[in-house]
Scaffold this motif. Structure first.
Motif, short mmCIF file in Angstrom:
data_model
loop_
_atom_site.label_atom_id
_atom_site.label_comp_id
_atom_site.label_asym_id
_atom_site.label_seq_id
_atom_site.Cartn_x
_atom_site.Cartn_y
_atom_site.Cartn_z
N VAL A 73 51.72 37.03 57.83
CA VAL A 73 51.73 36.60 56.43
C VAL A 73 50.37 36.89 55.83
N PHE A 74 50.39 37.51 54.65
CA PHE A 74 49.18 37.74 53.86
C PHE A 74 49.18 36.74 52.71
N GLU A 75 48.08 36.01 52.56
CA GLU A 75 47.87 35.14 51.40
C GLU A 75 46.87 35.87 50.52
N VAL A 76 47.33 36.31 49.37
CA VAL A 76 46.54 37.19 48.51
C VAL A 76 46.10 36.42 47.27
N PHE A 77 44.79 36.33 47.09
CA PHE A 77 44.19 35.51 46.04
C PHE A 77 43.73 36.35 44.86
N SER A 78 43.82 35.74 43.69
CA SER A 78 43.12 36.19 42.49
C SER A 78 42.11 35.09 42.19
N TYR A 79 40.83 35.42 42.21
CA TYR A 79 39.76 34.46 41.92
C TYR A 79 39.01 34.89 40.67
N THR A 80 38.48 33.92 39.96
CA THR A 80 37.45 34.18 38.96
C THR A 80 36.30 33.26 39.31
N CYS A 81 35.08 33.74 39.17
CA CYS A 81 33.94 32.86 39.39
C CYS A 81 32.67 33.54 38.90
N PRO A 82 31.67 32.73 38.52
CA PRO A 82 30.38 33.30 38.15
C PRO A 82 29.77 34.06 39.32
N GLY A 83 29.22 35.22 39.05
CA GLY A 83 28.53 36.01 40.07
C GLY A 83 29.43 36.64 41.11
N GLN A 84 30.71 36.76 40.82
CA GLN A 84 31.65 37.33 41.79
C GLN A 84 31.30 38.78 42.10
N ARG A 85 31.18 39.10 43.41
CA ARG A 85 30.98 40.48 43.83
C ARG A 85 32.32 41.20 43.75
N ARG A 86 32.32 42.42 43.26
CA ARG A 86 33.56 43.15 43.03
C ARG A 86 33.82 44.23 44.07
N GLU A 87 32.83 44.54 44.92
CA GLU A 87 33.03 45.60 45.91
C GLU A 87 33.38 44.98 47.26
N PRO A 88 34.39 45.54 47.93
CA PRO A 88 34.74 45.01 49.25
C PRO A 88 33.68 45.38 50.28
N PRO A 89 33.49 44.54 51.31
CA PRO A 89 32.52 44.90 52.35
C PRO A 89 33.02 46.07 53.18
N ARG A 90 32.09 46.85 53.69
CA ARG A 90 32.43 47.90 54.65
C ARG A 90 32.46 47.29 56.03
N ASN A 91 33.04 47.97 56.98
CA ASN A 91 33.07 47.45 58.34
C ASN A 91 31.68 47.14 58.86
N SER A 92 30.67 47.90 58.44
CA SER A 92 29.31 47.72 58.93
C SER A 92 28.58 46.56 58.27
N ASP A 93 29.13 45.99 57.20
CA ASP A 93 28.52 44.86 56.51
C ASP A 93 28.85 43.56 57.26
N ILE A 94 27.95 42.60 57.18
CA ILE A 94 28.25 41.28 57.72
C ILE A 94 29.47 40.75 56.97
N GLY A 95 30.44 40.31 57.71
CA GLY A 95 31.70 39.88 57.10
C GLY A 95 32.67 41.03 56.89
N GLY A 96 32.23 42.24 57.24
CA GLY A 96 33.13 43.38 57.14
C GLY A 96 34.34 43.17 58.03
N HIS A 97 35.44 43.77 57.67
CA HIS A 97 36.67 43.55 58.40
C HIS A 97 37.66 44.67 58.09
N HIS A 98 38.73 44.69 58.83
CA HIS A 98 39.88 45.51 58.50
C HIS A 98 41.11 44.83 59.05
N VAL A 99 42.25 45.19 58.51
CA VAL A 99 43.53 44.66 58.98
C VAL A 99 44.26 45.81 59.66
N ALA A 100 44.57 45.64 60.93
CA ALA A 100 45.24 46.69 61.70
C ALA A 100 46.74 46.42 61.74
N LEU A 101 47.50 47.46 61.46
CA LEU A 101 48.96 47.38 61.43
C LEU A 101 49.53 48.33 62.47
N TYR A 102 50.45 47.84 63.28
CA TYR A 102 51.07 48.69 64.29
C TYR A 102 52.25 49.44 63.69
#
Length: 166
Positions: A73-102
């Motif tokens: 199950v994916f829970e997909v959010f729409s957020y608004t907030c002051p100072g929101q970063r708009r770029e997703p992290p890369r795998n090499s960034d702290i907190g970077g991630h990916h979702v693997a699908l078989y």
């Protein structure tokens, strides 16, 4: 020892810039099943910061739930907030991630993604070592989030050999 009573992964939550775009991608391209929506959520106090570790004035106009393959199950959010970063992290960034699908057929799945103009990163790669028998490739959701396709129809070396190490 581990966490008492831990059984399994329940869901994966992520934030997107456009819920309608995300729904089209998740349903029309990946084949997820739309389940339901919740929201809006906001608070004038500190609830958002205390419970979700976001800016206290953050709001969740809506979040939507999707089921993939009858289980994840994916829970997909729409957020608004002051100072929101708009770029997703890369795998090499702290907190970077990916979702693997078989997938059963990696080449057919890659062709499907390309037919839907999805950015596929490189070509499928054959793994070695404990993952021998697996092929994989990364791709990007329209909002830049990293996903991976993996396939190992005849198993991976680690799991094939696991019984011989006991």
């Amino acid at each position: 020892m581990g966490m008492p009573g831990l059984q399994r992964l329940d869901h994966i939550g992520f934030t997107v810039p456009d819920l309608d775009e995300a729904q089209r991608f998740l349903v029309d391209v990946l084949g997820c099943e739309y389940l339901y929506s919740l929201g809006p959520f906001s608070d004038e106090g500190t609830w958002m910061a205390d419970h979700l570790n976001v800016h206290p004035r953050a709001t969740v106009p809506e979040n939507r739930f999707f089921r993939l393959g009858g289980q994840a199950v994916f829970e997909v959010f729409s957020y608004t907030c002051p100072g929101q970063r708009r770029e997703p992290p890369r795998n090499s960034d702290i907190g970077g991630h990916h979702v693997a699908l078989y997938v059963d057929d990696l080449d057919a799945a890659v062709a499907h993604l390309r037919a839907h103009d999805v950015t596929v990163l490189g070509e499928p790669t054959a793994s070695r070592g404990p993952h021998d028998g697996q092929r994989w490739v990364y791709f990007l959701a329209p909002w830049g989030m990293q996903f991976e396709l993996v396939s190992y129809p005849h198993g991976r070396a680690f799991f094939r050999d696991e019984g011989s190490h006991r």
